[in-house]
Each structure stands twice: as C-alpha cells, then as structure tokens.
Design an enzyme around this catalytic site. Structure first.
Site, PDB file in Angstrom:
ATOM      1  N   LYS A 193       1.435 -14.615  16.804  1.00 48.10           N
ATOM      2  CA  LYS A 193       1.266 -13.169  16.653  1.00 48.10           C
ATOM      3  C   LYS A 193       1.018 -12.821  15.191  1.00 48.10           C
ATOM      4  O   LYS A 193       1.922 -12.853  14.357  1.00 48.10           O
ATOM      5  CB  LYS A 193       2.510 -12.401  17.126  1.00 48.10           C
ATOM      6  N   GLU A 267      11.334 -17.653   7.314  1.00 50.77           N
ATOM      7  CA  GLU A 267      10.892 -17.700   5.909  1.00 50.77           C
ATOM      8  C   GLU A 267      10.796 -16.254   5.457  1.00 50.77           C
ATOM      9  O   GLU A 267       9.927 -15.516   5.925  1.00 50.77           O
ATOM     10  CB  GLU A 267       9.557 -18.441   5.840  1.00 50.77           C
TER      11      GLU A 267
HETATM   12  P1  ADP Z   1       6.436  -6.056   6.447  1.00 54.80           P
HETATM   13  O1  ADP Z   1       7.510  -5.023   6.314  1.00 54.80           O
HETATM   14  O2  ADP Z   1       6.066  -6.659   5.148  1.00 54.80           O
HETATM   15  O3  ADP Z   1       5.249  -5.613   7.253  1.00 54.80           O
HETATM   16  P2  ADP Z   1       7.723  -7.349   8.636  1.00 54.80           P
HETATM   17  O4  ADP Z   1       8.865  -8.266   8.544  1.00 54.80           O
HETATM   18  O5  ADP Z   1       7.963  -5.981   9.196  1.00 54.80           O
HETATM   19  O6  ADP Z   1       7.085  -7.273   7.200  1.00 54.80           O
HETATM   20  O7  ADP Z   1       6.537  -7.993   9.488  1.00 54.80           O
HETATM   21  C1  ADP Z   1       6.242  -9.362   9.555  1.00 54.80           C
HETATM   22  C2  ADP Z   1       5.827  -9.697  10.963  1.00 54.80           C
HETATM   23  O8  ADP Z   1       6.917  -9.429  11.841  1.00 54.80           O
HETATM   24  C3  ADP Z   1       4.651  -8.899  11.509  1.00 54.80           C
HETATM   25  O9  ADP Z   1       3.879  -9.735  12.341  1.00 54.80           O
HETATM   26  C4  ADP Z   1       5.341  -7.815  12.323  1.00 54.80           C
HETATM   27  O10 ADP Z   1       4.544  -7.274  13.370  1.00 54.80           O
HETATM   28  C5  ADP Z   1       6.514  -8.576  12.893  1.00 54.80           C
HETATM   29  N1  ADP Z   1       7.668  -7.734  13.271  1.00 54.80           N
HETATM   30  C6  ADP Z   1       8.031  -6.528  12.775  1.00 54.80           C
HETATM   31  N2  ADP Z   1       9.162  -6.103  13.368  1.00 54.80           N
HETATM   32  C7  ADP Z   1       9.539  -7.056  14.257  1.00 54.80           C
HETATM   33  C8  ADP Z   1      10.631  -7.223  15.163  1.00 54.80           C
HETATM   34  N3  ADP Z   1      11.572  -6.302  15.283  1.00 54.80           N
HETATM   35  N4  ADP Z   1      10.691  -8.347  15.906  1.00 54.80           N
HETATM   36  C9  ADP Z   1       9.753  -9.312  15.780  1.00 54.80           C
HETATM   37  N5  ADP Z   1       8.710  -9.212  14.954  1.00 54.80           N
HETATM   38  C10 ADP Z   1       8.579  -8.112  14.184  1.00 54.80           C
END
Ligand code: ADP
Length: 498
Positions: A193, A267
C-alpha cells in the site's frame, strides 16, 4: 486529466498518467475498489490534480489477501528458490529499462527533482532488488547438536506468509523496493500500500511485476489512505505488517499487531543529531550537514535535523550553511535545474510552516529561510531551506520531527555534554559525527543511541547494511540479512532415530 506539468512528461509517462483512473492490482487483475471509491493524487509543484486512483477498502484487502494466500499455496510457494531470484532480477531489469518514466512519475507525484529521482531513487530501488535477488538460494536451516541420544534435529526457514506492506511518500518507489525485495526473496507474498500522496510509481511497479512474470497474487497493489492501511493491519488473513511512516501511526500499528500477535516491523521517525567536533574538516562538515538536512527537502526519517557545533566554530559553520541555504534552487520537481522540490502536500506545507512559526514564537532566529517560499493555496508547496539559531534543547523545533527543510543549530562545550544532549530524545534512528580523530569518532559512535551512525558523511545507505531505529524510531531492521530474517519463520524438526 492533463495538467500544466504533464506537458513536460515523456510520452511513456504521459501515457501512464492519462491511463487513469488507476485501479487496484488484486491477483491477476486490475480492478476498481469494491465500493467504487477513488481519490485524486496531486502534483505538489503546482497544487493541481494529476489523476484519479482507486481507494481500496476492507473488502479489497480481503480479496487481495485471498489472492496472496492462493499464490503462497500455489505456484509461488512451489517455485524453486532460483526461480524467485530470476523473477526479482527481471523486475530490477524492467525498472532500469523504464527508469526515465519512473523518475518523471516520482517528480510529478512527489515533487522531488527529476534528476535526483533518476540518480538516486530509481537506481537504489534497482540495487535493492538485485541484492535480495541473491538471497533465495542461500536461505539455509541448521543441523542442531541436541543432547538427546539418537535424535536428528534440524531447522527449516519458511516464509512468514502474506505480508501487508505500508509505505510513506518521501521515496515512493525506493520504499516499495525496500519492502518488497526481502519479502519476495524469503518467498512471501505481499500486498503493497503506497501512501495516498504518491501512489503512481507503485501502480507502475505492479504493471512491471506482471510483465516480469510473477505468478498472479504474489504482488498485489492496493492504493488508498490510512483507512486502507488500518484495514491491512486489522485483517486476520495477513500474517505480517511491515510499516514505514510516522511514529504516531507506528505506535498504533504496533499495538494492534501485538493484540493480534501478527509479525510486525516498524521503521519510524527521527530527530537525528549531527555533531561537528572541533577537529573536523569544517568545509566537508558544512557541505555534508547541508545535504544531511535539506536533501529531499528534509523529508527523510534520517535527516540530520539537530546540528551540534562546538561553540568556537559555531559562527563559521552557521554562516557557511546559511549562505548555501540562501543560494539553493527551490523549484518544481520536473524542472531539471531544481535542487530542492516542494514539500509533498498542502497538509505537509501547513505542518512545516507551523513549526517554523513556533520556532520564531519561542524566540529562535531564522538566519536562512523562515519565510515559506511559495504558498499553500493554488501554487506549489515550496518552503525555503530554513536554519534556526538561538535554539534551546526544549523548544518544539528542537524536540519534534518536522519532516521538512528546517535545521536547528546549537552550540556545545565538550564531548560528554554533546553526547548527553544528542541522546536526549525519544528517537534513535541516525546520528552523525564529523572529526579527524579516530578515537573520538568511535568512542562517540558507541555512546550514541541510534541505529545508524555516520562518520564524516551523512545518509549512506546500502542494501547490505542494516538500517533501523533504537527507541521510538522503530522495531526491527531494514536491509541486509536482518530484514530477510524478518520475513522468515524458523521451524525445528525432531526425528527419533531409534
Ligand atoms: P505522514 O504523516 O508522514 O503522512 P503516516 O504515518 O501518516 O505519515 O503515513 C505513512 C503510511 O501509513 C501511508 O501509507 C499512510 O496511508 C499509512 N497510514 C496512515 N494512517 C494509518 C493507520 N492508522 N493504519 C495503517 N496505515 C496508516
């Protein structure tokens, strides 16, 4: 949906973009989301929409997990190890053959300079696949000399199973390669994803994986946002989650995986100390520290965002950095003269800007940047490289990960003091030391609580060298055989010879 930026794209990249709305790769087929939802991906250099992409939901996650399970139990699971090597290498070759198009897609979708994407992101993604392509034929178990008489005991390494891999937007294709390479080498199947801000290169990667000849269901691509990621984490049809992203989301994913007893590697973020010792080659230290923070517009978990300089050299180093920062060419990703692109999104623009404001409000001085550089409404999301002095260790800009082109420079007196202050953070991803003194370099390297320590350089990466975090910067390691092990289960087989 043509935009002004797409006019400068190669025919191949334009054809790809105009081929939208893009779908989900589940098994052998590209399909719409079960509920038909889509979202727009945006060019951060202009703020304009690029194209529509499918938004996967929980039902799509289950469909992809079934396809991945079938591949694991079918053709892929039965394939000899050498077959996996061949396919991973073929994918690496195809990425290399299509590198111009992929670099343009990265520049368009993420905003990074197309020259950097072509020189760093794409070749590194290829190198990563090639390193792991060597592993499948070297995954060996052991014969164990147990104390039981007449017993033959050995271990087998088996793939963990179906993996959900959630990646961020800062190096879209490279992060995809970091994730899929060890999983494929270990014999796992996967659902990748990409981040909602940068889905395009992952979709293209899915097409290339099909062209390479991976059996259906080995590589599934689900575009979507945090909701899609959460559905992957929640699914009991998925055996392992590999996540790169913010510490905040990582904590939530870790907690949920703990509850489900799902394998997990994380990470996460960093607030990485970069220390210049008095005996350093100052010119090299200034150059390296500049790249260490501003490369990729500061959007790197291992960015050197806290600079410590011995007080006698502080002014020299700060003026060298400020001068370089003021000269930096900030511009659109697809412009070949651009040194630093915009930040990735309006949300990120607002987040970084609010940190800059907080620095100024708390009394720090911006000796470079500090004034945005573009605007967040309608234009590109540009922020000039910013350098703060007059910073104290407790200021927000010195403690929190900004994930943008913002450096805080702080003076120190002696080595013990700087080691203590460098470690005074929740994070522990990377740290840097600039010195000509071997003993100081290695003594300090041992004291720093960080997964990577760079001496007289910053941000060195190689697929063979482990990378990951201490403390709140993560669990587990990317790269090297450490990351291969994260995709393998160990089975012990006991045979009575009586
Ligand atoms: P940023 O704030 O820098 O965008 P995130 O940690 O929110 O970093 O996002 C990194 C990845 O995690 C993206 O692919 C995002 O769609 C995904 N993501 C965001 N929220 C969740 C969640 N609650 N569970 C799983 N994946 C998530």
């Amino acid at each position: 949906m043509p935009t002004t930026a797409t006019e400068s794209l190669s025919d191949a990249a334009r054809k790809f973009v105009e081929g939208g709305p893009h779908k989900l790769l589940i098994g052998a087929d590209w399909m719409e989301a079960a509920d038909g939802r889509t979202f727009e991906t945006v060019d951060p250099s202009t703020g304009e929409a690029i194209c529509e992409v499918a938004q996967a939901g929980a039902e799509d996650v289950e469909r992809a997990a079934q396809a991945a399970r079938a591949a694991l139990e079918g053709k892929w699971g039965k394939m000899p190890a050498a077959g996996r090597s061949l396919l991973i290498n073929r994918l690496a070759d195809l990425i290399e053959e299509n590198s111009e198009e992929l670099a343009q897609l990265e520049a368009l979708d993420n905003g990074k300079p197309v020259t950097i994407a072509g020189a760093v992101d794409i070749p590194q993604a290829v190198a990563h696949l090639r390193y792991y392509a060597g592993w499948p034929t070297k995954i060996e178990g052991e014969t164990i000399p147990v104390s039981w008489p007449n017993m033959f005991t050995y271990t087998i390494k088996e793939p963990v199973g179906v993996c959900g891999q959630i990646i961020p937007w800062n190096f879209p294709l490279l992060m995809a390669s970091w994730k899929i390479s060890p999983a494929l080498a270990a014999g796992c199947t996967l659902i990748l994803k990409p981040a909602e801000q940068t889905p395009l290169s992952a979709i293209r990667l899915g097409q290339l994986a099909q062209e390479a000849g991976f059996p259906e269901g080995v590589i599934n691509i689900l575009t979507g946002d945090g909701e899609t990621g959460a559905a992957l984490v929640d699914s009991t049809s998925i055996d392992k989650i590999a996540f790169t992203g913010s510490t905040e989301v990582g904590r939530r994913i870790g907690a949920r995986c703990g509850e489900l007893l799902k394998r997990v590697t994380l990470e996460l973020g960093g607030k990485n100390p970069n220390i210049i010792l008095p005996d350093a080659d100052v010119e090299a230290a200034i150059k390296g520290s500049f790249q260490g923070i501003y490369f990729n517009t500061g959007q790197a978990c291992n960015a050197g965002s806290r600079l410590f300089v011995q007080k006698d050299q502080f002014d020299t180093v700060v003026s060298g950095l400020a001068e370089a920062a003021k000269k930096a060419k900030v511009g659109p990703g697809l412009d070949t003269g651009t040194q630093f692109g915009p930040v990735v999104s309006k949300e990120q623009y607002e987040r970084v800007s609010s940190y800059i404001e907080s620095g100024l409000e708390q009394g720090a001085e911006a000796v470079a940047g500090g004034n945005g550089g573009g605007n967040g409404d309608g234009g590109g999301y540009f922020i000039n490289p910013t350098l703060f002095t007059g910073v104290t260790d407790d200021m927000k800009i010195a403690r929190e990960e900004i994930f943008g082109p913002v450096l805080v420079a702080m003076p120190y007196d002696d080595l013990d003091e700087v080691a203590r202050r460098a470690n005074d953070t929740d994070y522990g991803l990377a740290a840097g030391i600039w010195t000509r003194d071997v003993a100081n370099a290695h003594n300090l390297a041992r004291k720093l609580k960080a997964g990577s320590v760079y001496i007289n350089g910053w941000g060195m990466v190689d697929a063979a060298a482990p990378f990951g975090g201490y403390k709140a910067s993560g669990i587990g390691r990317e790269m090297g055989h450490a990351n291969l092990d994260a995709y393998l289960e160990v089975k012990t087989v006991w045979t009575s010879l009586k």
